[in-house]
Write a protein that holds these residues in place. Structure first.
Motif, PDB file in Angstrom:
ATOM      1  N   THR A   1       0.836  -1.198   0.000  1.00 16.76           N
ATOM      2  CA  THR A   1       0.000   0.000   0.000  1.00 16.76           C
ATOM      3  C   THR A   1       0.868   1.244   0.000  1.00 16.76           C
ATOM      4  N   ALA A   2       1.922   1.176  -0.768  1.00 15.96           N
ATOM      5  CA  ALA A   2       2.845   2.303  -0.797  1.00 15.96           C
ATOM      6  C   ALA A   2       2.148   3.578  -1.244  1.00 15.96           C
ATOM      7  N   GLY A   3       2.594   4.672  -0.695  1.00 12.92           N
ATOM      8  CA  GLY A   3       2.028   5.946  -1.114  1.00 12.92           C
ATOM      9  C   GLY A   3       3.050   7.041  -0.904  1.00 12.92           C
ATOM     10  N   THR A   4       2.702   8.240  -1.258  1.00 11.17           N
ATOM     11  CA  THR A   4       3.633   9.336  -1.045  1.00 11.17           C
ATOM     12  C   THR A   4       2.926  10.469  -0.333  1.00 11.17           C
TER      13      THR A   4
ATOM     14  N   VAL B   1      10.812  -1.712   4.509  1.00  7.33           N
ATOM     15  CA  VAL B   1       9.848  -2.817   4.514  1.00  7.33           C
ATOM     16  C   VAL B   1       8.444  -2.286   4.789  1.00  7.33           C
ATOM     17  N   ASN B   2       8.337  -1.309   5.683  1.00 10.62           N
ATOM     18  CA  ASN B   2       7.041  -0.694   5.953  1.00 10.62           C
ATOM     19  C   ASN B   2       6.796   0.367   4.875  1.00 10.62           C
ATOM     20  N   THR B   3       5.820   0.107   4.007  1.00 14.01           N
ATOM     21  CA  THR B   3       5.613   0.981   2.844  1.00 14.01           C
ATOM     22  C   THR B   3       5.118   2.376   3.229  1.00 14.01           C
ATOM     23  N   LEU B   4       4.708   2.556   4.478  1.00 19.85           N
ATOM     24  CA  LEU B   4       4.292   3.903   4.907  1.00 19.85           C
ATOM     25  C   LEU B   4       5.449   4.889   4.780  1.00 19.85           C
ATOM     26  N   TYR B   5       6.673   4.360   4.779  1.00 24.71           N
ATOM     27  CA  TYR B   5       7.831   5.250   4.785  1.00 24.71           C
ATOM     28  C   TYR B   5       8.525   5.322   3.428  1.00 24.71           C
ATOM     29  N   ASP B   6       7.810   4.912   2.396  1.00 27.25           N
ATOM     30  CA  ASP B   6       8.366   5.025   1.042  1.00 27.25           C
ATOM     31  C   ASP B   6       8.566   6.484   0.637  1.00 27.25           C
TER      32      ASP B   6
END
Ligand SMILES: Cc1cc2nc3c(=O)[nH]c(=O)nc-3n(C[C@H](O)[C@H](O)[C@H](O)COP(=O)(O)OP(=O)(O)OC[C@H]3O[C@@H](n4cnc5c(N)ncnc54)[C@H](O)[C@@H]3O)c2cc1C
Length: 507
Positions: free
Chosen positions: A32-35, A85-90
């Motif tokens: 659920t990657a986002g920016t 690994v945690n996509t919140l921090y992409d």
């Protein structure tokens, strides 16, 4: 200590078609990657207020010393290189990522950071719950290519700081040796060890950090230290539970190992409505369980709360069965039961969710996901287990994992290593699956649960389940060891080069 098992791989591993996923390797495979930043949410951006103003880093000189292995923000490959690994921090935006393969490369990075006042963080497995290994506006010192695992004839193993757990288990398994460590195949040995290292055989063999006999560390002055009980004992003490990123960049670790045992793994599902009784039975069992037994209760939030117990026994199935009977006398009969005796390596692969995959494939398939998490430490039995269950009642996506400590972990005094939670019955991990859009709500749910646990007398926290919004985090993670950790950090890093929002010197 164990995260949510990818449901599909768990079902494949156990063959329990209707089983609820509980213990296992990594989190759900949803990407659920986002920016973009969310206002009102806790962010883990690595910014400090007291740093001197940055001076332009000499990236060309660093690139040369690294033999070209540097990716700057304008370059191809940057988005992949900065992923956690945690996509919140992409959305974290480091200035550059350095791929180190030698100690000299790490020294070069530390020197650049010190001279230019650029934030830096080491990255091993990249599993930091808060993305602290990818500092905004800083330098990522990636050590993943330093991943050798050398099992020696004397039973010690030297592990490069970038090794993933699946690589460590594979090499040890081939040599018939065992190191107590965690479950996710791609967690890095560095972050895991420096924060403690909970695992399914910890009650028998201790935390990963308890097995540390030596380490090599590059400190803020760019010097390489060979650290052990005999050599620089204060730093050696701090490396065993004092948290990743705090005292320098570890380049390798040496651990003592044990002959690898046979292990019996188990998984029990319970009927709806049984959760409080199962938690009570788990507490009662671990008040006097043998060191060989480890088990975690998973409470999956929703209506009703789903409950399961997963665990392992160091020894044959015949040794486990009387203990499961004891559990059943108070918990009631499970609705599903899996019990399988395995070699140590197969058991570690089972908990890692590897199935029949090669180690490489298992690591490659290990999912990234978006989650908010925290933890508390269960110092003793709860007087009202139903109060714990109530915290996730009606809250889908919120899970609690109650994991047993004790045994060998408890036979080391709280002040003998930096890991303070020696006398605890277990840990409670709070885990909320989310998406970028749901991050604020997930953070609130995690915070409410963490605070509610404190009101139930379940306080403290495990630094490897680091949470950016944890109140009084220094004391929560380190207890009475915080002061000594502060002295060690100031001695080895007087200019606070290794600063990040929850670095020891910020506590
Ligand atoms: C899916 C999943 C499963 C997990 N399972 C377990 C488990 O079974 N048991 C358990 O105890 N924990 C577990 N954890 C928590 C894990 O131990 C921590 O997240 C740990 O910090 C991860 O280490 P890493 O090297 O993978 O992460 P990274 O993000 O690379 O590093 C974590 C921290 O350590 C620092 N660091 C990294 N490398 C170095 C180095 N070489 N020298 C100095 N500092 C360094 C980083 O700067 C960062 O602050 C799990 C986490 C996840 C996401």
């Amino acid at each position: 200590m164990i995260n949510r098992l990818n449901r599909r791989s768990f079902l494949r591993v156990t063959g329990l078609g209707a089983a609820v996923a509980t213990v296992g390797s990594c989190s759900d495979g949803e990407n659920t990657a986002g920016t973009g930043n969310l206002s009102g949410t806790t962010t883990s951006a690595v910014t400090t207020t007291s740093r001197p103003a940055p001076v332009p880093p000499d990236w060309n000189a660093l690139r040369e010393r690294l033999g070209g292995a540097l990716v700057q923000s304008s370059e191809a490959g940057y988005d992949e290189a900065r992923r956690s690994v945690n996509t919140l921090y992409d959305n974290h935006s480091p200035l550059a990522i350095a791929y180190c393969t030698t100690v000299d490369h790490i020294k070069a990075c530390v020197e650049l950071a010190r001279v230019s006042h650029t934030p830096l963080a080491a990255r091993s497995g990249g599993h930091s719950y808060t993305g602290y290994s990818v500092p905004d506006g800083g330098l990522v010192v990636d050590v993943r290519r330093m991943s050798g695992v050398d099992v020696r004839p004397d039973g010690t193993v030297m592990v490069g700081a970038g090794a993933r757990l699946i690589d460590v288990y594979t090499a040890l398994g081939a040599a018939g040796r065992c190191l107590p460590a965690g479950s996710c195949p791609t967690v890095g040995i560095a972050g895991l060890t420096l924060g403690g290292g909970l695992g399914v055989v910890a009650r028998k063999y201790g935390l990963t950090c308890d097995r540390l006999v030596g380490a090599q560390v590059v400190t803020a002055d760019g010097a390489l230290h060979t650290v052990s009980q005999a050599n620089e004992p204060d730093l050696f003490w701090a490396l065993r539970g004092g948290g990743g990123g705090n005292f320098g960049i570890a380049t390798s670790f040496t651990f003592s190992t044990e002959p690898s045992p046979d292990v019996t793994v188990f998984h029990l599902d319970y009927r709806d409505g049984a959760a409080a009784t199962v938690v009570g039975a788990w507490q009662e069992l671990f008040a006097s369980a043998p060191d060989e037994l480890w088990a975690a209760v998973a409470l999956d939030g929703g209506s009703p709360v789903k409950c399961s117990v997963s665990g392992c026994f160091v020894g044959p199935q015949s040794g486990l069965m009387p203990l499961l009977d004891r559990l059943a006398r108070t918990a009631g009969k499970p609705s599903n039961r899996l019990v399988q005796q395995k070699s140590y390596l197969d058991a570690m692969r089972y908990f890692a969710g590897c199935g029949n995959k090669t180690a490489e494939q298992c690591a490659a398939d290990s999912p990234r996901s978006a989650f908010m998490a925290s933890s508390r430490i269960l110092s003793g039995p709860l007087t009202d287990p139903a109060a714990l269950v109530a915290l996730v009642d009606g809250r889908p996506d919120l899970n609690l994992l109650v994991d047993s400590l004790g045994g060998a972990v408890a036979r080391i005094a709280p002040e003998d290593t930096a890991f303070p939670h020696r006398a605890a019955l277990g840990t409670v991990q709070i885990y909320h699956k989310t998406t970028k859009d749901g991050q604020a709500a997930a953070a609130r749910a995690v915070a409410e649960t963490r605070d509610a646990l404190a009101r139930l007398g379940v306080r403290g926290g495990y630094v490897n389940y680091i949470e950016a919004a944890m109140p009084d985090w220094g004391v929560a993670y380190y207890g009475a060891n915080l002061n000594r950790l502060g002295s060690v950090a100031r001695r080895y890093d007087p200019d606070d080069v290794f600063s990040f929002p929850q670095s020891i010197q910020q506590a």
